[in-house]
Design an enzyme around this catalytic site. Structure first.
Site, PDB file in Angstrom:
ATOM      1  N   PHE A   1       0.810  -1.219   0.000  1.00 49.27           N
ATOM      2  CA  PHE A   1       0.000   0.000   0.000  1.00 49.27           C
ATOM      3  C   PHE A   1       0.846   1.273   0.000  1.00 49.27           C
ATOM      4  O   PHE A   1       0.395   2.321  -0.430  1.00 49.27           O
ATOM      5  CB  PHE A   1      -0.868   0.048   1.270  1.00 49.27           C
TER       6      PHE A   1
ATOM      7  N   SER B   1      -5.438  -1.334  -3.831  1.00 48.82           N
ATOM      8  CA  SER B   1      -4.260  -0.445  -3.792  1.00 48.82           C
ATOM      9  C   SER B   1      -4.069   0.287  -5.110  1.00 48.82           C
ATOM     10  O   SER B   1      -3.341   1.284  -5.159  1.00 48.82           O
ATOM     11  CB  SER B   1      -2.983  -1.194  -3.374  1.00 48.82           C
TER      12      SER B   1
ATOM     13  N   SER C   1      -2.064  -6.613  -7.079  1.00 45.65           N
ATOM     14  CA  SER C   1      -2.089  -5.449  -6.182  1.00 45.65           C
ATOM     15  C   SER C   1      -2.604  -5.904  -4.827  1.00 45.65           C
ATOM     16  O   SER C   1      -3.139  -7.001  -4.695  1.00 45.65           O
ATOM     17  CB  SER C   1      -3.027  -4.376  -6.731  1.00 45.65           C
ATOM     18  N   ASP C   2      -2.465  -5.060  -3.818  1.00 48.11           N
ATOM     19  CA  ASP C   2      -3.181  -5.332  -2.578  1.00 48.11           C
ATOM     20  C   ASP C   2      -4.615  -4.816  -2.748  1.00 48.11           C
ATOM     21  O   ASP C   2      -4.970  -4.217  -3.772  1.00 48.11           O
ATOM     22  CB  ASP C   2      -2.466  -4.699  -1.378  1.00 48.11           C
ATOM     23  N   TYR C   3      -5.407  -5.039  -1.736  1.00 48.15           N
ATOM     24  CA  TYR C   3      -6.837  -4.724  -1.762  1.00 48.15           C
ATOM     25  C   TYR C   3      -7.077  -3.250  -2.117  1.00 48.15           C
ATOM     26  O   TYR C   3      -6.740  -2.362  -1.325  1.00 48.15           O
ATOM     27  CB  TYR C   3      -7.410  -5.016  -0.378  1.00 48.15           C
TER      28      TYR C   3
END
Ligand code: NOJ
Length: 756
Positions: free
Chosen positions: A249, A284, A280-282
């Protein structure tokens, strides 16, 4: 004969590998030739229909999107039946029948929960850690999954950061060994077996260095520090063949990791040779709008061009990539590369051969939360516990007399699993009260009292309970609870106080600026100590806590972390001495929050301070020593170990010669036990400033009372290398100190000169 056989086998393996790659390449190329632009972009979309989610956005219209070929993977659902339903839509109803991958946060176990990663790392036992990941993979695949969002390998030097619980602490050498072990445990040899999952190393990169320990906060770091101290565990996971990487993030040098081309392409792919895909992260991707680098189309194009392949939940790729292609903001090759990497992962997982291979309805009953997995969890949990203090041999406890078991964490199954154990069922976990009853035997009388709420601060309670009620507020007043506990203690020979944090007082979005045991419990502990009875503090915590008062006043402290499904049994095994504790902390315990960041591999500074007393105009504090309360690598045993002197085979070496450092370790106590012998190297003069020492090796020895063993470390110039100002990893001639001991502070040292 043998000498000739090995190259031949390697050659054959290599040829076989090439043939397999060629087959995969041909298959994927053939498939991609049939795909429309929309279908290619669809593969880059990772969605979740809900469940355990870590953001405010949840994907909409999931089934319809799968049908349209607009979904590459799904996370957040478990169970072969549910997974099969989603897979059937993809395979039967989408035009090209491309199967989905199914991911989940399998962090420290899947259904059988192991200790939180910070606890696991304290075992310093990579074989056990590998085993925990391998059991998690078996359970996850029995549950229909094929992709684990783990290992989390972020180095953290700040105990305020809630996610320090999910990683392996502050040291890159140990962190790298653990990263490798976990990838091997999850993926097996090549994750083609239906009992292995593809791993996903995260959070790339530097997520653990968030300013002020506040989650998602800005990171600012120079390259030398990054290469030397933060990147090695990610690199180790890549070298171990991890199939996927999750971007973090945070920003790096002003560019969010998710859109950072230097990070995702130049470093990860070009320098490190990573061949898998990056997710990607959640959200992000869309969060880069808040970071302030553009609108959804801009940030999505930025992510794709940076080398990010799959968009978790933001749907920025899905909604803007076509437009960006038309406007020349991304290229067809970038879309193709991302799509190809995801299809390759699906191929490697065997999904094109059998999309339902992880959906065997008979497996859960046979393979999930079995007597065997529970037994493994119990043993592994016992290895993760750290004995921080044990005056007058308060521990182990006798299996006679009366024990007052006191504290809000004594009878709490709910809090045993620890943070982010999304598929763990806390009702199946063993509380400390249950564990003590199981292990103590019939000659022990146990009296229990809650004694306090985990916290009385209503704001903290509300926030820590965001994912469910982990902190229950008792109908009785704090004073009544304490009185009950003191009355229970009066009947006892020894008090076991089970105190600390609720499970979700650490983990994602659970940073704390005060890392004491909450006040309600401190009041209880003070009252217990005042009774004059011996007190054993069993701590539940997802981070190092500040224990200055406790260390001064409580005779025995056992750090149990959050030890998972078998927590209560494992802690009881240690309390009663069935297992002699051997864990060593992997993150320094500060004396107070003001010392943070405090870590063992710090620099000397121009005004170093080496002593207990304050010295004016030195790098120190007016009100606290520089040293942490408990240093990295520290942990006691019921027995004691003594170390001889460090013996070197040579004290002057040249070039690629090998140094052998030997030390004799003796068990000088009454119990058999295991010791983790640690090797540190110090390089006092170099072309740039170095840390006072760095961990470069460790070995475990098991010793019977009175037994001695010689522990030998082989040191080459590899152990002397560091990243210089040009970011070259090399060594420089000169003087070195070889330090061996039981933790980063208590070492024996020998000097060596090493010339080119
Ligand atoms: C956000 C977390 O940072 C990450 O670790 C996790 O894998 C995803 N959410 C998915 O739940």
């Amino acid at each position: 004969m043998k000498k000739r056989l090995l190259p031949a086998i390697l050659l054959m393996a290599c040829l076989y590998g090439h043939a397999q790659d060629a087959k995969m390449n041909a298959f994927v190329a053939n498939l991609m030739a049939k795909m429309t632009l929309d279908e290619k972009i669809g593969q880059l979309n990772l969605v979740t229909p809900g469940g355990a989610v870590t953001g405010s956005v949840v994907s909409q219209g999931v089934d319809e999107n799968i049908r349209k070929g607009a979904v590459g993977g799904l996370f957040g659902i478990t169970g072969p039946e549910k997974v099969r339903k989603a897979q059937e839509i993809a395979v039967n109803n989408s035009r090209l029948h491309i199967p989905l991958i199914f991911g989940l946060d399998v962090i420290h176990g899947h259904r059988t929960i192991f200790p939180i990663p910070l606890g696991l790392s304290c075992s310093w036992d990579t074989a056990l850690i590998r085993k925990s990941a391998s059991i998690a993979a078996t359970e996850a695949t029995a549950d229909g999954l094929n992709w684990a969002f783990s290992p989390m390998v972020d180095i953290a030097r700040d105990a305020r950061w809630g996610r320090i619980s999910e990683g392996s602490g502050e040291d890159p050498f140990l962190g790298a060994q653990i990263a490798k072990a976990m990838v091997q445990g999850y993926q097996g040899k090549d994750y083609s077996s239906a009992h292995n999952v593809m791993a996903c190393v995260k959070h790339f990169a530097l997520y653990g260095a968030a300013e002020a320990g506040r989650d998602y906060n800005t990171v600012d770091m120079g390259r030398v520090k990054m290469y030397e101290y933060y990147l090695p565990p990610y690199k180790a996971a890549v070298d171990a063949g991890v199939g996927s990487v999750m971007s973090s993030f945070n920003e790096i040098d002003g560019v969010p990791a998710t859109g950072n081309k230097w990070l995702l392409t130049d470093l990860l792919r070009k320098q490190w040779g990573f061949k898998g895909f990056v997710v990607s992260d959640y959200t992000s991707i869309s969060e880069m709008i808040n970071h302030g680098i553009g609108d959804l189309q801009t940030v999505s194009a930025r992510a794709l061009s940076a080398g990010l392949d799959m968009d978790m939940v933001a749907e920025g790729f899905l909604s803007t990539t076509k437009k960006s292609l038309a406007e020349g903001k991304v290229t067809q090759k970038q879309i193709d590369d991302a799509c190809r990497r995801i299809l390759e992962a699906k191929y490697a997982l065997g999904l094109f051969t059998d999309p339902y291979r992880y959906m065997d309805d008979t497996r859960p009953a046979k393979e999930i939360l079995t007597a065997d997995t529970r037994a493994a969890a119990r043993g592994i949990a016992a290895h993760s516990l750290v004995l921080l203090k044990n005056d007058q041999q308060t521990l182990p406890l006798q299996k006679t007399g009366t024990i007052a078991l006191v504290g809000p964490l004594a009878d709490s199954r709910r809090n045993m699993l620890g943070t982010w154990s999304v598929s763990g069922d806390y009702t199946k976990s063993v509380s400390l009260l249950e564990g003590i009853k199981n292990v103590a035997g019939s000659n022990v009388n146990i009296v229990y009292a809650k004694g306090a709420n985990i916290a009385d601060d209503s704001m903290l309670v509300k926030r820590a309970n965001a994912l469910g009620v982990e902190i229950e507020t008792d109908a009785k007043s704090p004073a009544e609870l304490i009185n009950e506990a003191v009355a229970a203690a009066a009947k006892a020979d020894v008090i076991v106080a089970a105190l600390g944090e609720a499970a979700d007082m650490t983990g994602e979005a659970s940073s704390r600026s005060d890392i004491n045991i909450p006040e309600s419990q401190e009041n209880l502990l003070k009252a217990l100590v005042q009774t004059g009875k011996p007190v054993v503090l069993v701590l539940f915590n997802g981070r190092p806590l500040t224990l200055t008062w406790e260390d001064k006043h409580v005779p025995a402290i056992l750090d149990a972390w959050f030890a998972g499904t078998e927590a209560g049994n494992a802690i009881a095994d240690v309390l009663f001495g069935s297992y002699n504790p051997s864990g060593k902390i992997t993150a320094s315990f500060p004396r107070n929050v003001g010392q943070i960041p405090v870590y063992y591999n710090h620099k000397n500074t121009g005004r170093p301070f080496h002593g207990e007393d304050f010295a004016k105009f030195k790098s120190d504090y007016l009100d606290v020593p520089n040293e942490p309360l408990y240093p990295f690598g520290y942990g006691l045993s019921y027995t004691s170990f003594s170390y001889g002197e460090v013996k070197l085979n040579k004290t002057a070496l040249k070039g690629n010669e090998t140094l052998t450092a030997t030390i004799i370790v003796t068990n000088t106590g009454k119990y058999a036990g295991e010791e983790t012998v640690q090797l540190y190297i110090s390089d006092p003069v170099a072309s740039l400033t170095r840390a006072v020492e760095d961990l470069k090796g460790f070995k475990k020895v098991y010793l019977q009372p009175g037994e001695s063993k010689e522990v030998v470390f082989t040191i080459t110039t590899n152990e002397l290398k560091f990243y210089n100002s040009n970011l070259q990893y090399d060594w420089e001639a000169g003087q070195f100190f070889v330090r061996i001991g039981s933790n980063s502070r208590d070492v024996k040292s020998a000097e060596v000169l090493w010339s080119k």
